[in-house]
Design a protein around this motif. Sequence first.
Motif, short mmCIF file in Angstrom:
data_model
loop_
_atom_site.label_atom_id
_atom_site.label_comp_id
_atom_site.label_asym_id
_atom_site.label_seq_id
_atom_site.Cartn_x
_atom_site.Cartn_y
_atom_site.Cartn_z
N PHE A 108 0.40 -1.26 0.12
CA PHE A 108 -0.05 -0.01 0.09
C PHE A 108 1.13 0.91 0.22
N ILE A 109 0.18 2.35 -1.37
CA ILE A 109 1.00 3.01 -0.50
C ILE A 109 -0.23 4.26 0.13
N PHE A 110 0.11 4.71 1.40
CA PHE A 110 -1.28 5.90 1.98
C PHE A 110 -0.35 7.30 1.47
N VAL A 111 -1.66 8.04 0.41
CA VAL A 111 -2.06 9.14 0.86
C VAL A 111 -1.92 9.47 1.82
N THR A 112 -1.91 10.77 2.66
CA THR A 112 -2.52 11.07 3.71
C THR A 112 -1.84 12.76 3.66
N ALA A 113 -2.98 13.83 3.92
CA ALA A 113 -2.79 14.28 4.89
C ALA A 113 -2.08 14.36 5.91
N GLU A 114 -1.90 15.44 6.87
CA GLU A 114 -2.05 15.37 8.76
C GLU A 114 -2.45 17.41 9.09
N TYR A 115 -4.00 16.01 9.59
CA TYR A 115 -4.78 16.39 10.84
C TYR A 115 -3.88 17.19 12.06
N ASN A 116 -3.84 18.07 12.66
CA ASN A 116 -3.32 18.40 13.75
C ASN A 116 -2.58 17.11 14.71
N HIS A 117 -0.91 17.26 13.62
CA HIS A 117 -0.22 16.28 13.87
C HIS A 117 -0.27 14.82 13.29
N ALA A 144 -10.75 3.53 9.11
CA ALA A 144 -10.31 2.07 7.58
C ALA A 144 -9.21 1.23 8.16
N LEU A 145 -8.19 1.43 8.45
CA LEU A 145 -7.50 0.58 9.41
C LEU A 145 -7.48 -0.33 10.41
N ASP A 146 -7.78 0.44 11.28
CA ASP A 146 -8.63 0.13 12.58
C ASP A 146 -9.22 -0.97 12.53
N PHE A 147 -10.20 -0.96 11.37
CA PHE A 147 -11.66 -2.25 11.31
C PHE A 147 -10.82 -3.55 11.05
N LEU A 148 -9.74 -3.93 10.45
CA LEU A 148 -9.19 -4.70 9.91
C LEU A 148 -7.92 -5.25 10.90
N TYR A 149 -7.46 -6.37 10.62
CA TYR A 149 -6.29 -6.79 11.30
C TYR A 149 -5.45 -7.58 9.92
N ALA A 150 -5.60 -9.04 10.13
CA ALA A 150 -4.95 -10.22 9.28
C ALA A 150 -4.89 -9.63 8.13
N GLU A 151 -5.56 -8.59 6.82
CA GLU A 151 -5.82 -8.60 6.04
C GLU A 151 -4.43 -7.17 5.81
N TRP A 152 -4.08 -6.58 6.49
CA TRP A 152 -3.20 -5.99 6.35
C TRP A 152 -1.83 -6.41 6.56
N ASN A 153 -1.74 -7.25 6.47
CA ASN A 153 -0.63 -8.19 8.20
C ASN A 153 0.18 -8.86 7.10
N ASN A 154 1.81 -8.28 7.26
CA ASN A 154 2.78 -9.28 6.34
C ASN A 154 2.58 -8.86 5.09
N LYS A 155 2.38 -7.36 5.29
CA LYS A 155 2.03 -6.55 3.46
C LYS A 155 3.17 -5.02 3.81
N ALA A 156 3.70 -4.73 2.77
CA ALA A 156 4.50 -3.47 2.79
C ALA A 156 3.97 -2.11 2.83
N ALA A 157 3.98 -0.73 3.22
CA ALA A 157 3.20 0.45 3.66
C ALA A 157 4.27 0.78 3.03
N GLY A 158 4.39 2.53 2.29
CA GLY A 158 4.56 3.91 1.76
C GLY A 158 3.99 4.27 2.39
N PHE A 159 4.57 5.52 1.99
CA PHE A 159 3.68 6.69 2.80
C PHE A 159 3.93 7.68 1.70
N VAL A 160 3.38 8.73 1.57
CA VAL A 160 2.86 10.09 0.87
C VAL A 160 1.98 11.40 1.68
N SER A 161 2.81 11.91 2.29
CA SER A 161 2.28 13.09 2.90
C SER A 161 1.99 14.24 2.66
#
Length: 185
Positions: free
Chosen positions: A78-87, A96-113
């Motif tokens: 996943f490439i997460f495109v995120t704004a910064e709200y209040n730090h 959306a992240l909190d809704f799931l668990y196993a679906e995120w496991n052992n996967k790569a993540a990158g960030f564009v903020s």
Amino acid sequence: MVKIAVVVGSTRPGRRSRQVADWVMARATSRGGAEFEMLDLADYSLPLLDEPMPPSLGNYQHEHTKAWARAVSRFDGFIFVTAEYNHSVPGVLKNALDFLYAEWNNKAAGFVSYGSAGGVRAAENLRLIAGELQMADVRAQVALSFATDFENFTSFTPSQAAEDALEPLLDQLISWATALKSLRT
């Protein structure tokens, strides 16, 4: 070939995240090395977390959660495109992240903020969340400033520094997503 989702992490009216995600998609798709697809949180009607059981149990009760789980489970990274709200990250992305668990496991993540300070505090928050969800976050990231990467603070016009920062993020993300895929088979 690995599948990478570009996650549009804001649903706010007038959001900039879709402009940024479109840029990431265009660069990633033309580069190749993986299959890229947009995953826009605005397309999912996730209420505030309403599952009665912890996501780590995988016992989802609601259809909106099951649909979100099906969408997320298809990807290797996943490439997460995120704004910064209040730090930190927008509430909709954290939810959306909190809704799931196993679906995120052992996967790569990158960030564009993005934000007044490049959104770096949001990316740092995402690194902590990703670690708890057993995601491997890559070191390279893109931090976009409203002062240098948005004309009149509204229209996304990436600087050369932003363009240059995206390439190593894509390289690292594809490498890690490929390596982690073997852990899930």
